[in-house]
Enzyme design. Structure first.
Site, short mmCIF file in Angstrom:
data_model
loop_
_atom_site.label_atom_id
_atom_site.label_comp_id
_atom_site.label_asym_id
_atom_site.label_seq_id
_atom_site.Cartn_x
_atom_site.Cartn_y
_atom_site.Cartn_z
N PHE A 144 -17.38 -10.50 -8.04
CA PHE A 144 -17.22 -11.34 -6.85
C PHE A 144 -18.20 -12.51 -6.83
CE2 PHE A 144 -13.95 -9.64 -4.04
CZ PHE A 144 -13.57 -8.57 -4.81
N LEU A 145 -18.54 -12.99 -8.02
CA LEU A 145 -19.39 -14.20 -8.11
C LEU A 145 -18.63 -15.32 -8.83
CD1 LEU A 145 -22.99 -12.86 -8.90
CD2 LEU A 145 -22.09 -13.73 -6.74
N THR B 43 -5.54 -0.60 7.44
CA THR B 43 -6.86 -1.03 7.90
C THR B 43 -6.79 -1.24 9.41
OG1 THR B 43 -7.18 -2.10 5.77
CG2 THR B 43 -8.65 -2.79 7.57
N VAL C 42 0.82 -1.21 0.00
CA VAL C 42 0.00 0.00 0.00
C VAL C 42 0.86 1.27 0.00
CG1 VAL C 42 -1.62 1.34 1.41
CG2 VAL C 42 -2.04 -1.06 0.99
N ARG D 145 0.50 -14.30 1.07
CA ARG D 145 -0.06 -14.29 2.42
C ARG D 145 -1.48 -14.87 2.40
NH1 ARG D 145 1.37 -8.11 4.13
NH2 ARG D 145 0.97 -7.77 1.92
N ARG E 93 -6.68 -2.84 -4.94
CA ARG E 93 -6.54 -4.30 -5.01
C ARG E 93 -5.14 -4.64 -5.51
NH1 ARG E 93 -10.52 -5.09 -9.74
NH2 ARG E 93 -9.38 -3.20 -10.23
N GLU E 94 -4.46 -5.56 -4.85
CA GLU E 94 -3.16 -5.99 -5.38
C GLU E 94 -3.37 -6.55 -6.79
OE1 GLU E 94 -1.02 -8.58 -2.69
OE2 GLU E 94 -1.38 -7.18 -1.05
N GLU F 253 -7.56 2.55 2.66
CA GLU F 253 -7.19 2.33 1.26
C GLU F 253 -8.02 1.18 0.69
OE1 GLU F 253 -5.23 4.06 -0.88
OE2 GLU F 253 -6.26 2.64 -2.16
N CYS G 202 -5.54 -9.29 3.07
CA CYS G 202 -6.57 -8.43 3.67
C CYS G 202 -7.79 -9.20 4.18
CB CYS G 202 -7.01 -7.38 2.67
SG CYS G 202 -5.71 -6.18 2.35
P1 NAD Z 1 3.19 -4.63 3.97
O1 NAD Z 1 3.51 -5.63 5.01
O2 NAD Z 1 3.40 -4.94 2.54
O3 NAD Z 1 3.97 -3.27 4.28
C1 NAD Z 1 4.09 -2.70 5.53
C2 NAD Z 1 5.39 -1.92 5.56
O4 NAD Z 1 5.44 -1.16 6.77
C3 NAD Z 1 6.65 -2.78 5.54
O5 NAD Z 1 7.52 -2.36 4.51
C4 NAD Z 1 7.28 -2.56 6.93
O6 NAD Z 1 8.69 -2.63 6.93
C5 NAD Z 1 6.79 -1.15 7.24
N1 NAD Z 1 6.81 -0.79 8.65
C6 NAD Z 1 6.48 -1.53 9.73
N2 NAD Z 1 6.62 -0.80 10.86
C7 NAD Z 1 7.03 0.43 10.48
C8 NAD Z 1 7.32 1.64 11.16
N3 NAD Z 1 7.20 1.72 12.50
N4 NAD Z 1 7.73 2.70 10.46
C9 NAD Z 1 7.86 2.64 9.11
N5 NAD Z 1 7.59 1.54 8.40
C10 NAD Z 1 7.17 0.45 9.07
O7 NAD Z 1 1.66 -4.25 4.23
P2 NAD Z 1 0.56 -3.79 3.13
O8 NAD Z 1 0.03 -4.97 2.41
O9 NAD Z 1 1.11 -2.62 2.39
O10 NAD Z 1 -0.60 -3.29 4.10
C11 NAD Z 1 -0.48 -2.11 4.87
C12 NAD Z 1 -1.84 -1.78 5.46
O11 NAD Z 1 -2.76 -1.46 4.40
C13 NAD Z 1 -2.49 -2.92 6.24
O12 NAD Z 1 -3.22 -2.38 7.31
C14 NAD Z 1 -3.44 -3.53 5.23
O13 NAD Z 1 -4.52 -4.18 5.84
C15 NAD Z 1 -3.91 -2.31 4.47
N6 NAD Z 1 -4.36 -2.57 3.10
C16 NAD Z 1 -3.67 -3.45 2.33
C17 NAD Z 1 -4.09 -3.67 1.02
C18 NAD Z 1 -3.36 -4.66 0.16
O14 NAD Z 1 -3.91 -5.02 -0.90
N7 NAD Z 1 -2.16 -5.09 0.52
C19 NAD Z 1 -5.19 -2.98 0.50
C20 NAD Z 1 -5.84 -2.05 1.31
C21 NAD Z 1 -5.41 -1.86 2.63
#
Ligand code: NAD
Length: 431
Positions: free
Chosen positions: A247-248, A121, A11, A325, A152-153, A149, A258
């Site tokens: 989503f069907l 989230t 994200v 994941r 979608r990945e 956010e 997520c």
């Molecule tokens: P991720 O694990 O890919 O990235 C998280 C990053 O945060 C890592 O690079 C980590 O090193 C860094 N980090 C951890 N602690 C830190 C700190 N104290 N200071 C600075 N950096 C730090 O996670 P993600 O998939 O990007 O998800 C992030 C958030 O967004 C989650 O809450 C997730 O639920 C939400 N989200 C994810 C998606 C998705 O598709 N991946 C979509 C919408 C929302």
């Protein structure tokens, strides 16, 4: 505007580079020293279509930079976006340790009025929690808003730049103005609400989508029993605009970084308030059952999994990402291994460590070498590459004849013409 993005994962990196693309001056900060060193050398740590060009272009324009130093990123920022991970804690709640650590560092480095926007989230009440932590570390004025956010990945860059909506949960008109300004170039509705409603909106959206998938998977299982086609049923109901066609797609159930953790966090939160959510809990149960059912159907076709060679095509939780994941593919591989099968896997982009999958999984270089000598092949991720498999070549490589299409990518006629006993989701098996 000057923006800092905290957390440079799926994200944060996409948000940071897209905000730079929109013309903002962005500094991304992360505690992962290796990741930041790589980014500063042009190495993109994740697979996401279009991201590499976007990062390189905006670094080139001088609008995007990467650092491990909060001191470098925060003081000049007008908006600080928090995008750190919120994985499941052991009790099913969202683990907030990364958000808390980020809030503390942000607080220590503020220099003037700043809007702190949470993209991660997070559970209801987090904006208030962040406010307390930041307040304890600064004398500067600031506001905390919730800005969940929805990207979608696999489509993240497109989604960020063309969102269906931007959600702004704010209790300060000044902070709302900053956020509206930040996203001014995005042509979409801006839903302005209070922080608690914004935080819950994200969980409700994910729980609704997960429930929709679980629902169609339940109907798929019924189709397998009664001899109907889930795709025709999905088409028939999806054309009703009150239902909608997205989503069907019946398959192996929902996974990824997520839905599983967010649906569980919502359910755990509700249970802790003595208000269990029966529909959400049923969606979780059906999802577990969906994966078990695939393995059981496969085992029935093979007689037993013990000692059988099985090739699994796909490791990523969906196509166009390297994210494994909570991937259904990985869950199925684990279960097949537990039942005594010898599993080999191929994915065009993703890899899994033995630590993640629980044993030393053999990765093959292509689908055909994965299938070499196998009694069964399972398609577990909807990569385009698997839609275009040379089925005769695949069959020739195998010692058996079972093809389990867990994503319904292939034509039954063609698979059977190539000599397979072909199984798909939501269709009765011909044994
Ligand atoms: P991720 O694990 O890919 O990235 C998280 C990053 O945060 C890592 O690079 C980590 O090193 C860094 N980090 C951890 N602690 C830190 C700190 N104290 N200071 C600075 N950096 C730090 O996670 P993600 O998939 O990007 O998800 C992030 C958030 O967004 C989650 O809450 C997730 O639920 C939400 N989200 C994810 C998606 C998705 O598709 N991946 C979509 C919408 C929302």
């Amino acid at each position: 505007m000057n923006v800092a993005v905290v957390g440079t994962g799926y994200v944060g990196l996409v948000s940071g580079s897209c905000l730079a693309e929109l013309g903002h001056q962005v500094t991304c900060v992360d505690v992962d020293v290796e990741k930041i060193a790589g980014l500063n050398n042009g190495v993109i740590p994740i697979y996401e279509p279009g991201l590499e060009e976007l990062v390189k272009r905006n670094v080139g324009y001088g609008r995007l930079r990467f650092t491990t130093s909060y001191q470098e990123a925060i003081p000049d920022a007008e908006v600080v976006s928090i995008a750190v991970g919120t994985p499941s804690a052991e009790d099913g709640t969202a683990d907030m340790k990364y958000v808390k650590a980020a809030a503390e560092e942000i607080g220590k480095n503020l220099s003037d009025y700043t809007v702190i926007a949470t993209k991660s989230t997070v559970p209801v009440g987090t904006a208030e929690m962040i406010t307390e932590i930041v307040k304890a570390n600064t004398d500067c004025e600031f506001d905390v808003v919730s800005n969940p956010e929805t990207l979608r990945e696999g489509h993240a860059v497109y989604d960020f730049l063309h969102p269906s909506r931007v959600i702004i949960g704010s209790s300060s008109p000044r902070a709302t103005d900053f956020m509206v300004h930040l996203f001014a170039y995005l042509d979409c509705p801006k839903v302005v609400t209070d922080p608690r409603s914004a935080e819950l909106t994200k969980y409700a959206a994910n729980a609704f989508l997960a429930t929709k998938i679980s629902f169609i998977n339940e109907i798929a299982h019924l189709c397998e029993e009664v001899g109907a086609s889930v795709e025709d049923v999905a088409k028939g109901i999806g054309l009703d605009p009150r239902i909608g066609k997205d989503f069907l797609h019946a398959g192996l159930g929902w996974g990824g970084s997520c839905f599983p953790k967010d649906v569980l966090a919502l359910s755990t939160l509700a249970a802790s308030l003595d208000y269990p959510l029966p529909i959400v809990n049923a969606a979780i149960k059906t999802n577990v059952h969906t994966r078990e059912r695939v393995v059981s159907r496969l085992e029935k076709a093979l007689g037993s999994c013990a000692g059988k060679k099985i090739a699994v095509l796909g490791l990523a939780f969906k196509d166009n990402t390297d994210d494994t994941r909570e991937s259904a593919a990985v869950a199925i591989i684990r279960e097949l291994h537990n039942r005594g099968a010898e599993v080999r896997a191929y994915d065009p982009i993703a890899n899994v460590t033995s630590e993640h999958v629980g044993f030393d999984l053999e990765h093959s270089a292509d689908p055909y070498s994965a299938a070499e000598g196998a009694e069964a092949v399972v398609i577990a991720t909807e990569w385009d590459e698997f839609r275009n498999l040379d089925l005769q070549r695949l069959k020739k490589a195998m010692s058996g004849d079972i093809l389990f299409d867990g994503r319904n990518l292939l034509s039954q006629e063609e698979a059977e013409r190539s000599g397979f006993r072909y199984f798909r989701v939501g269709r009765k098996s011909k044994m």
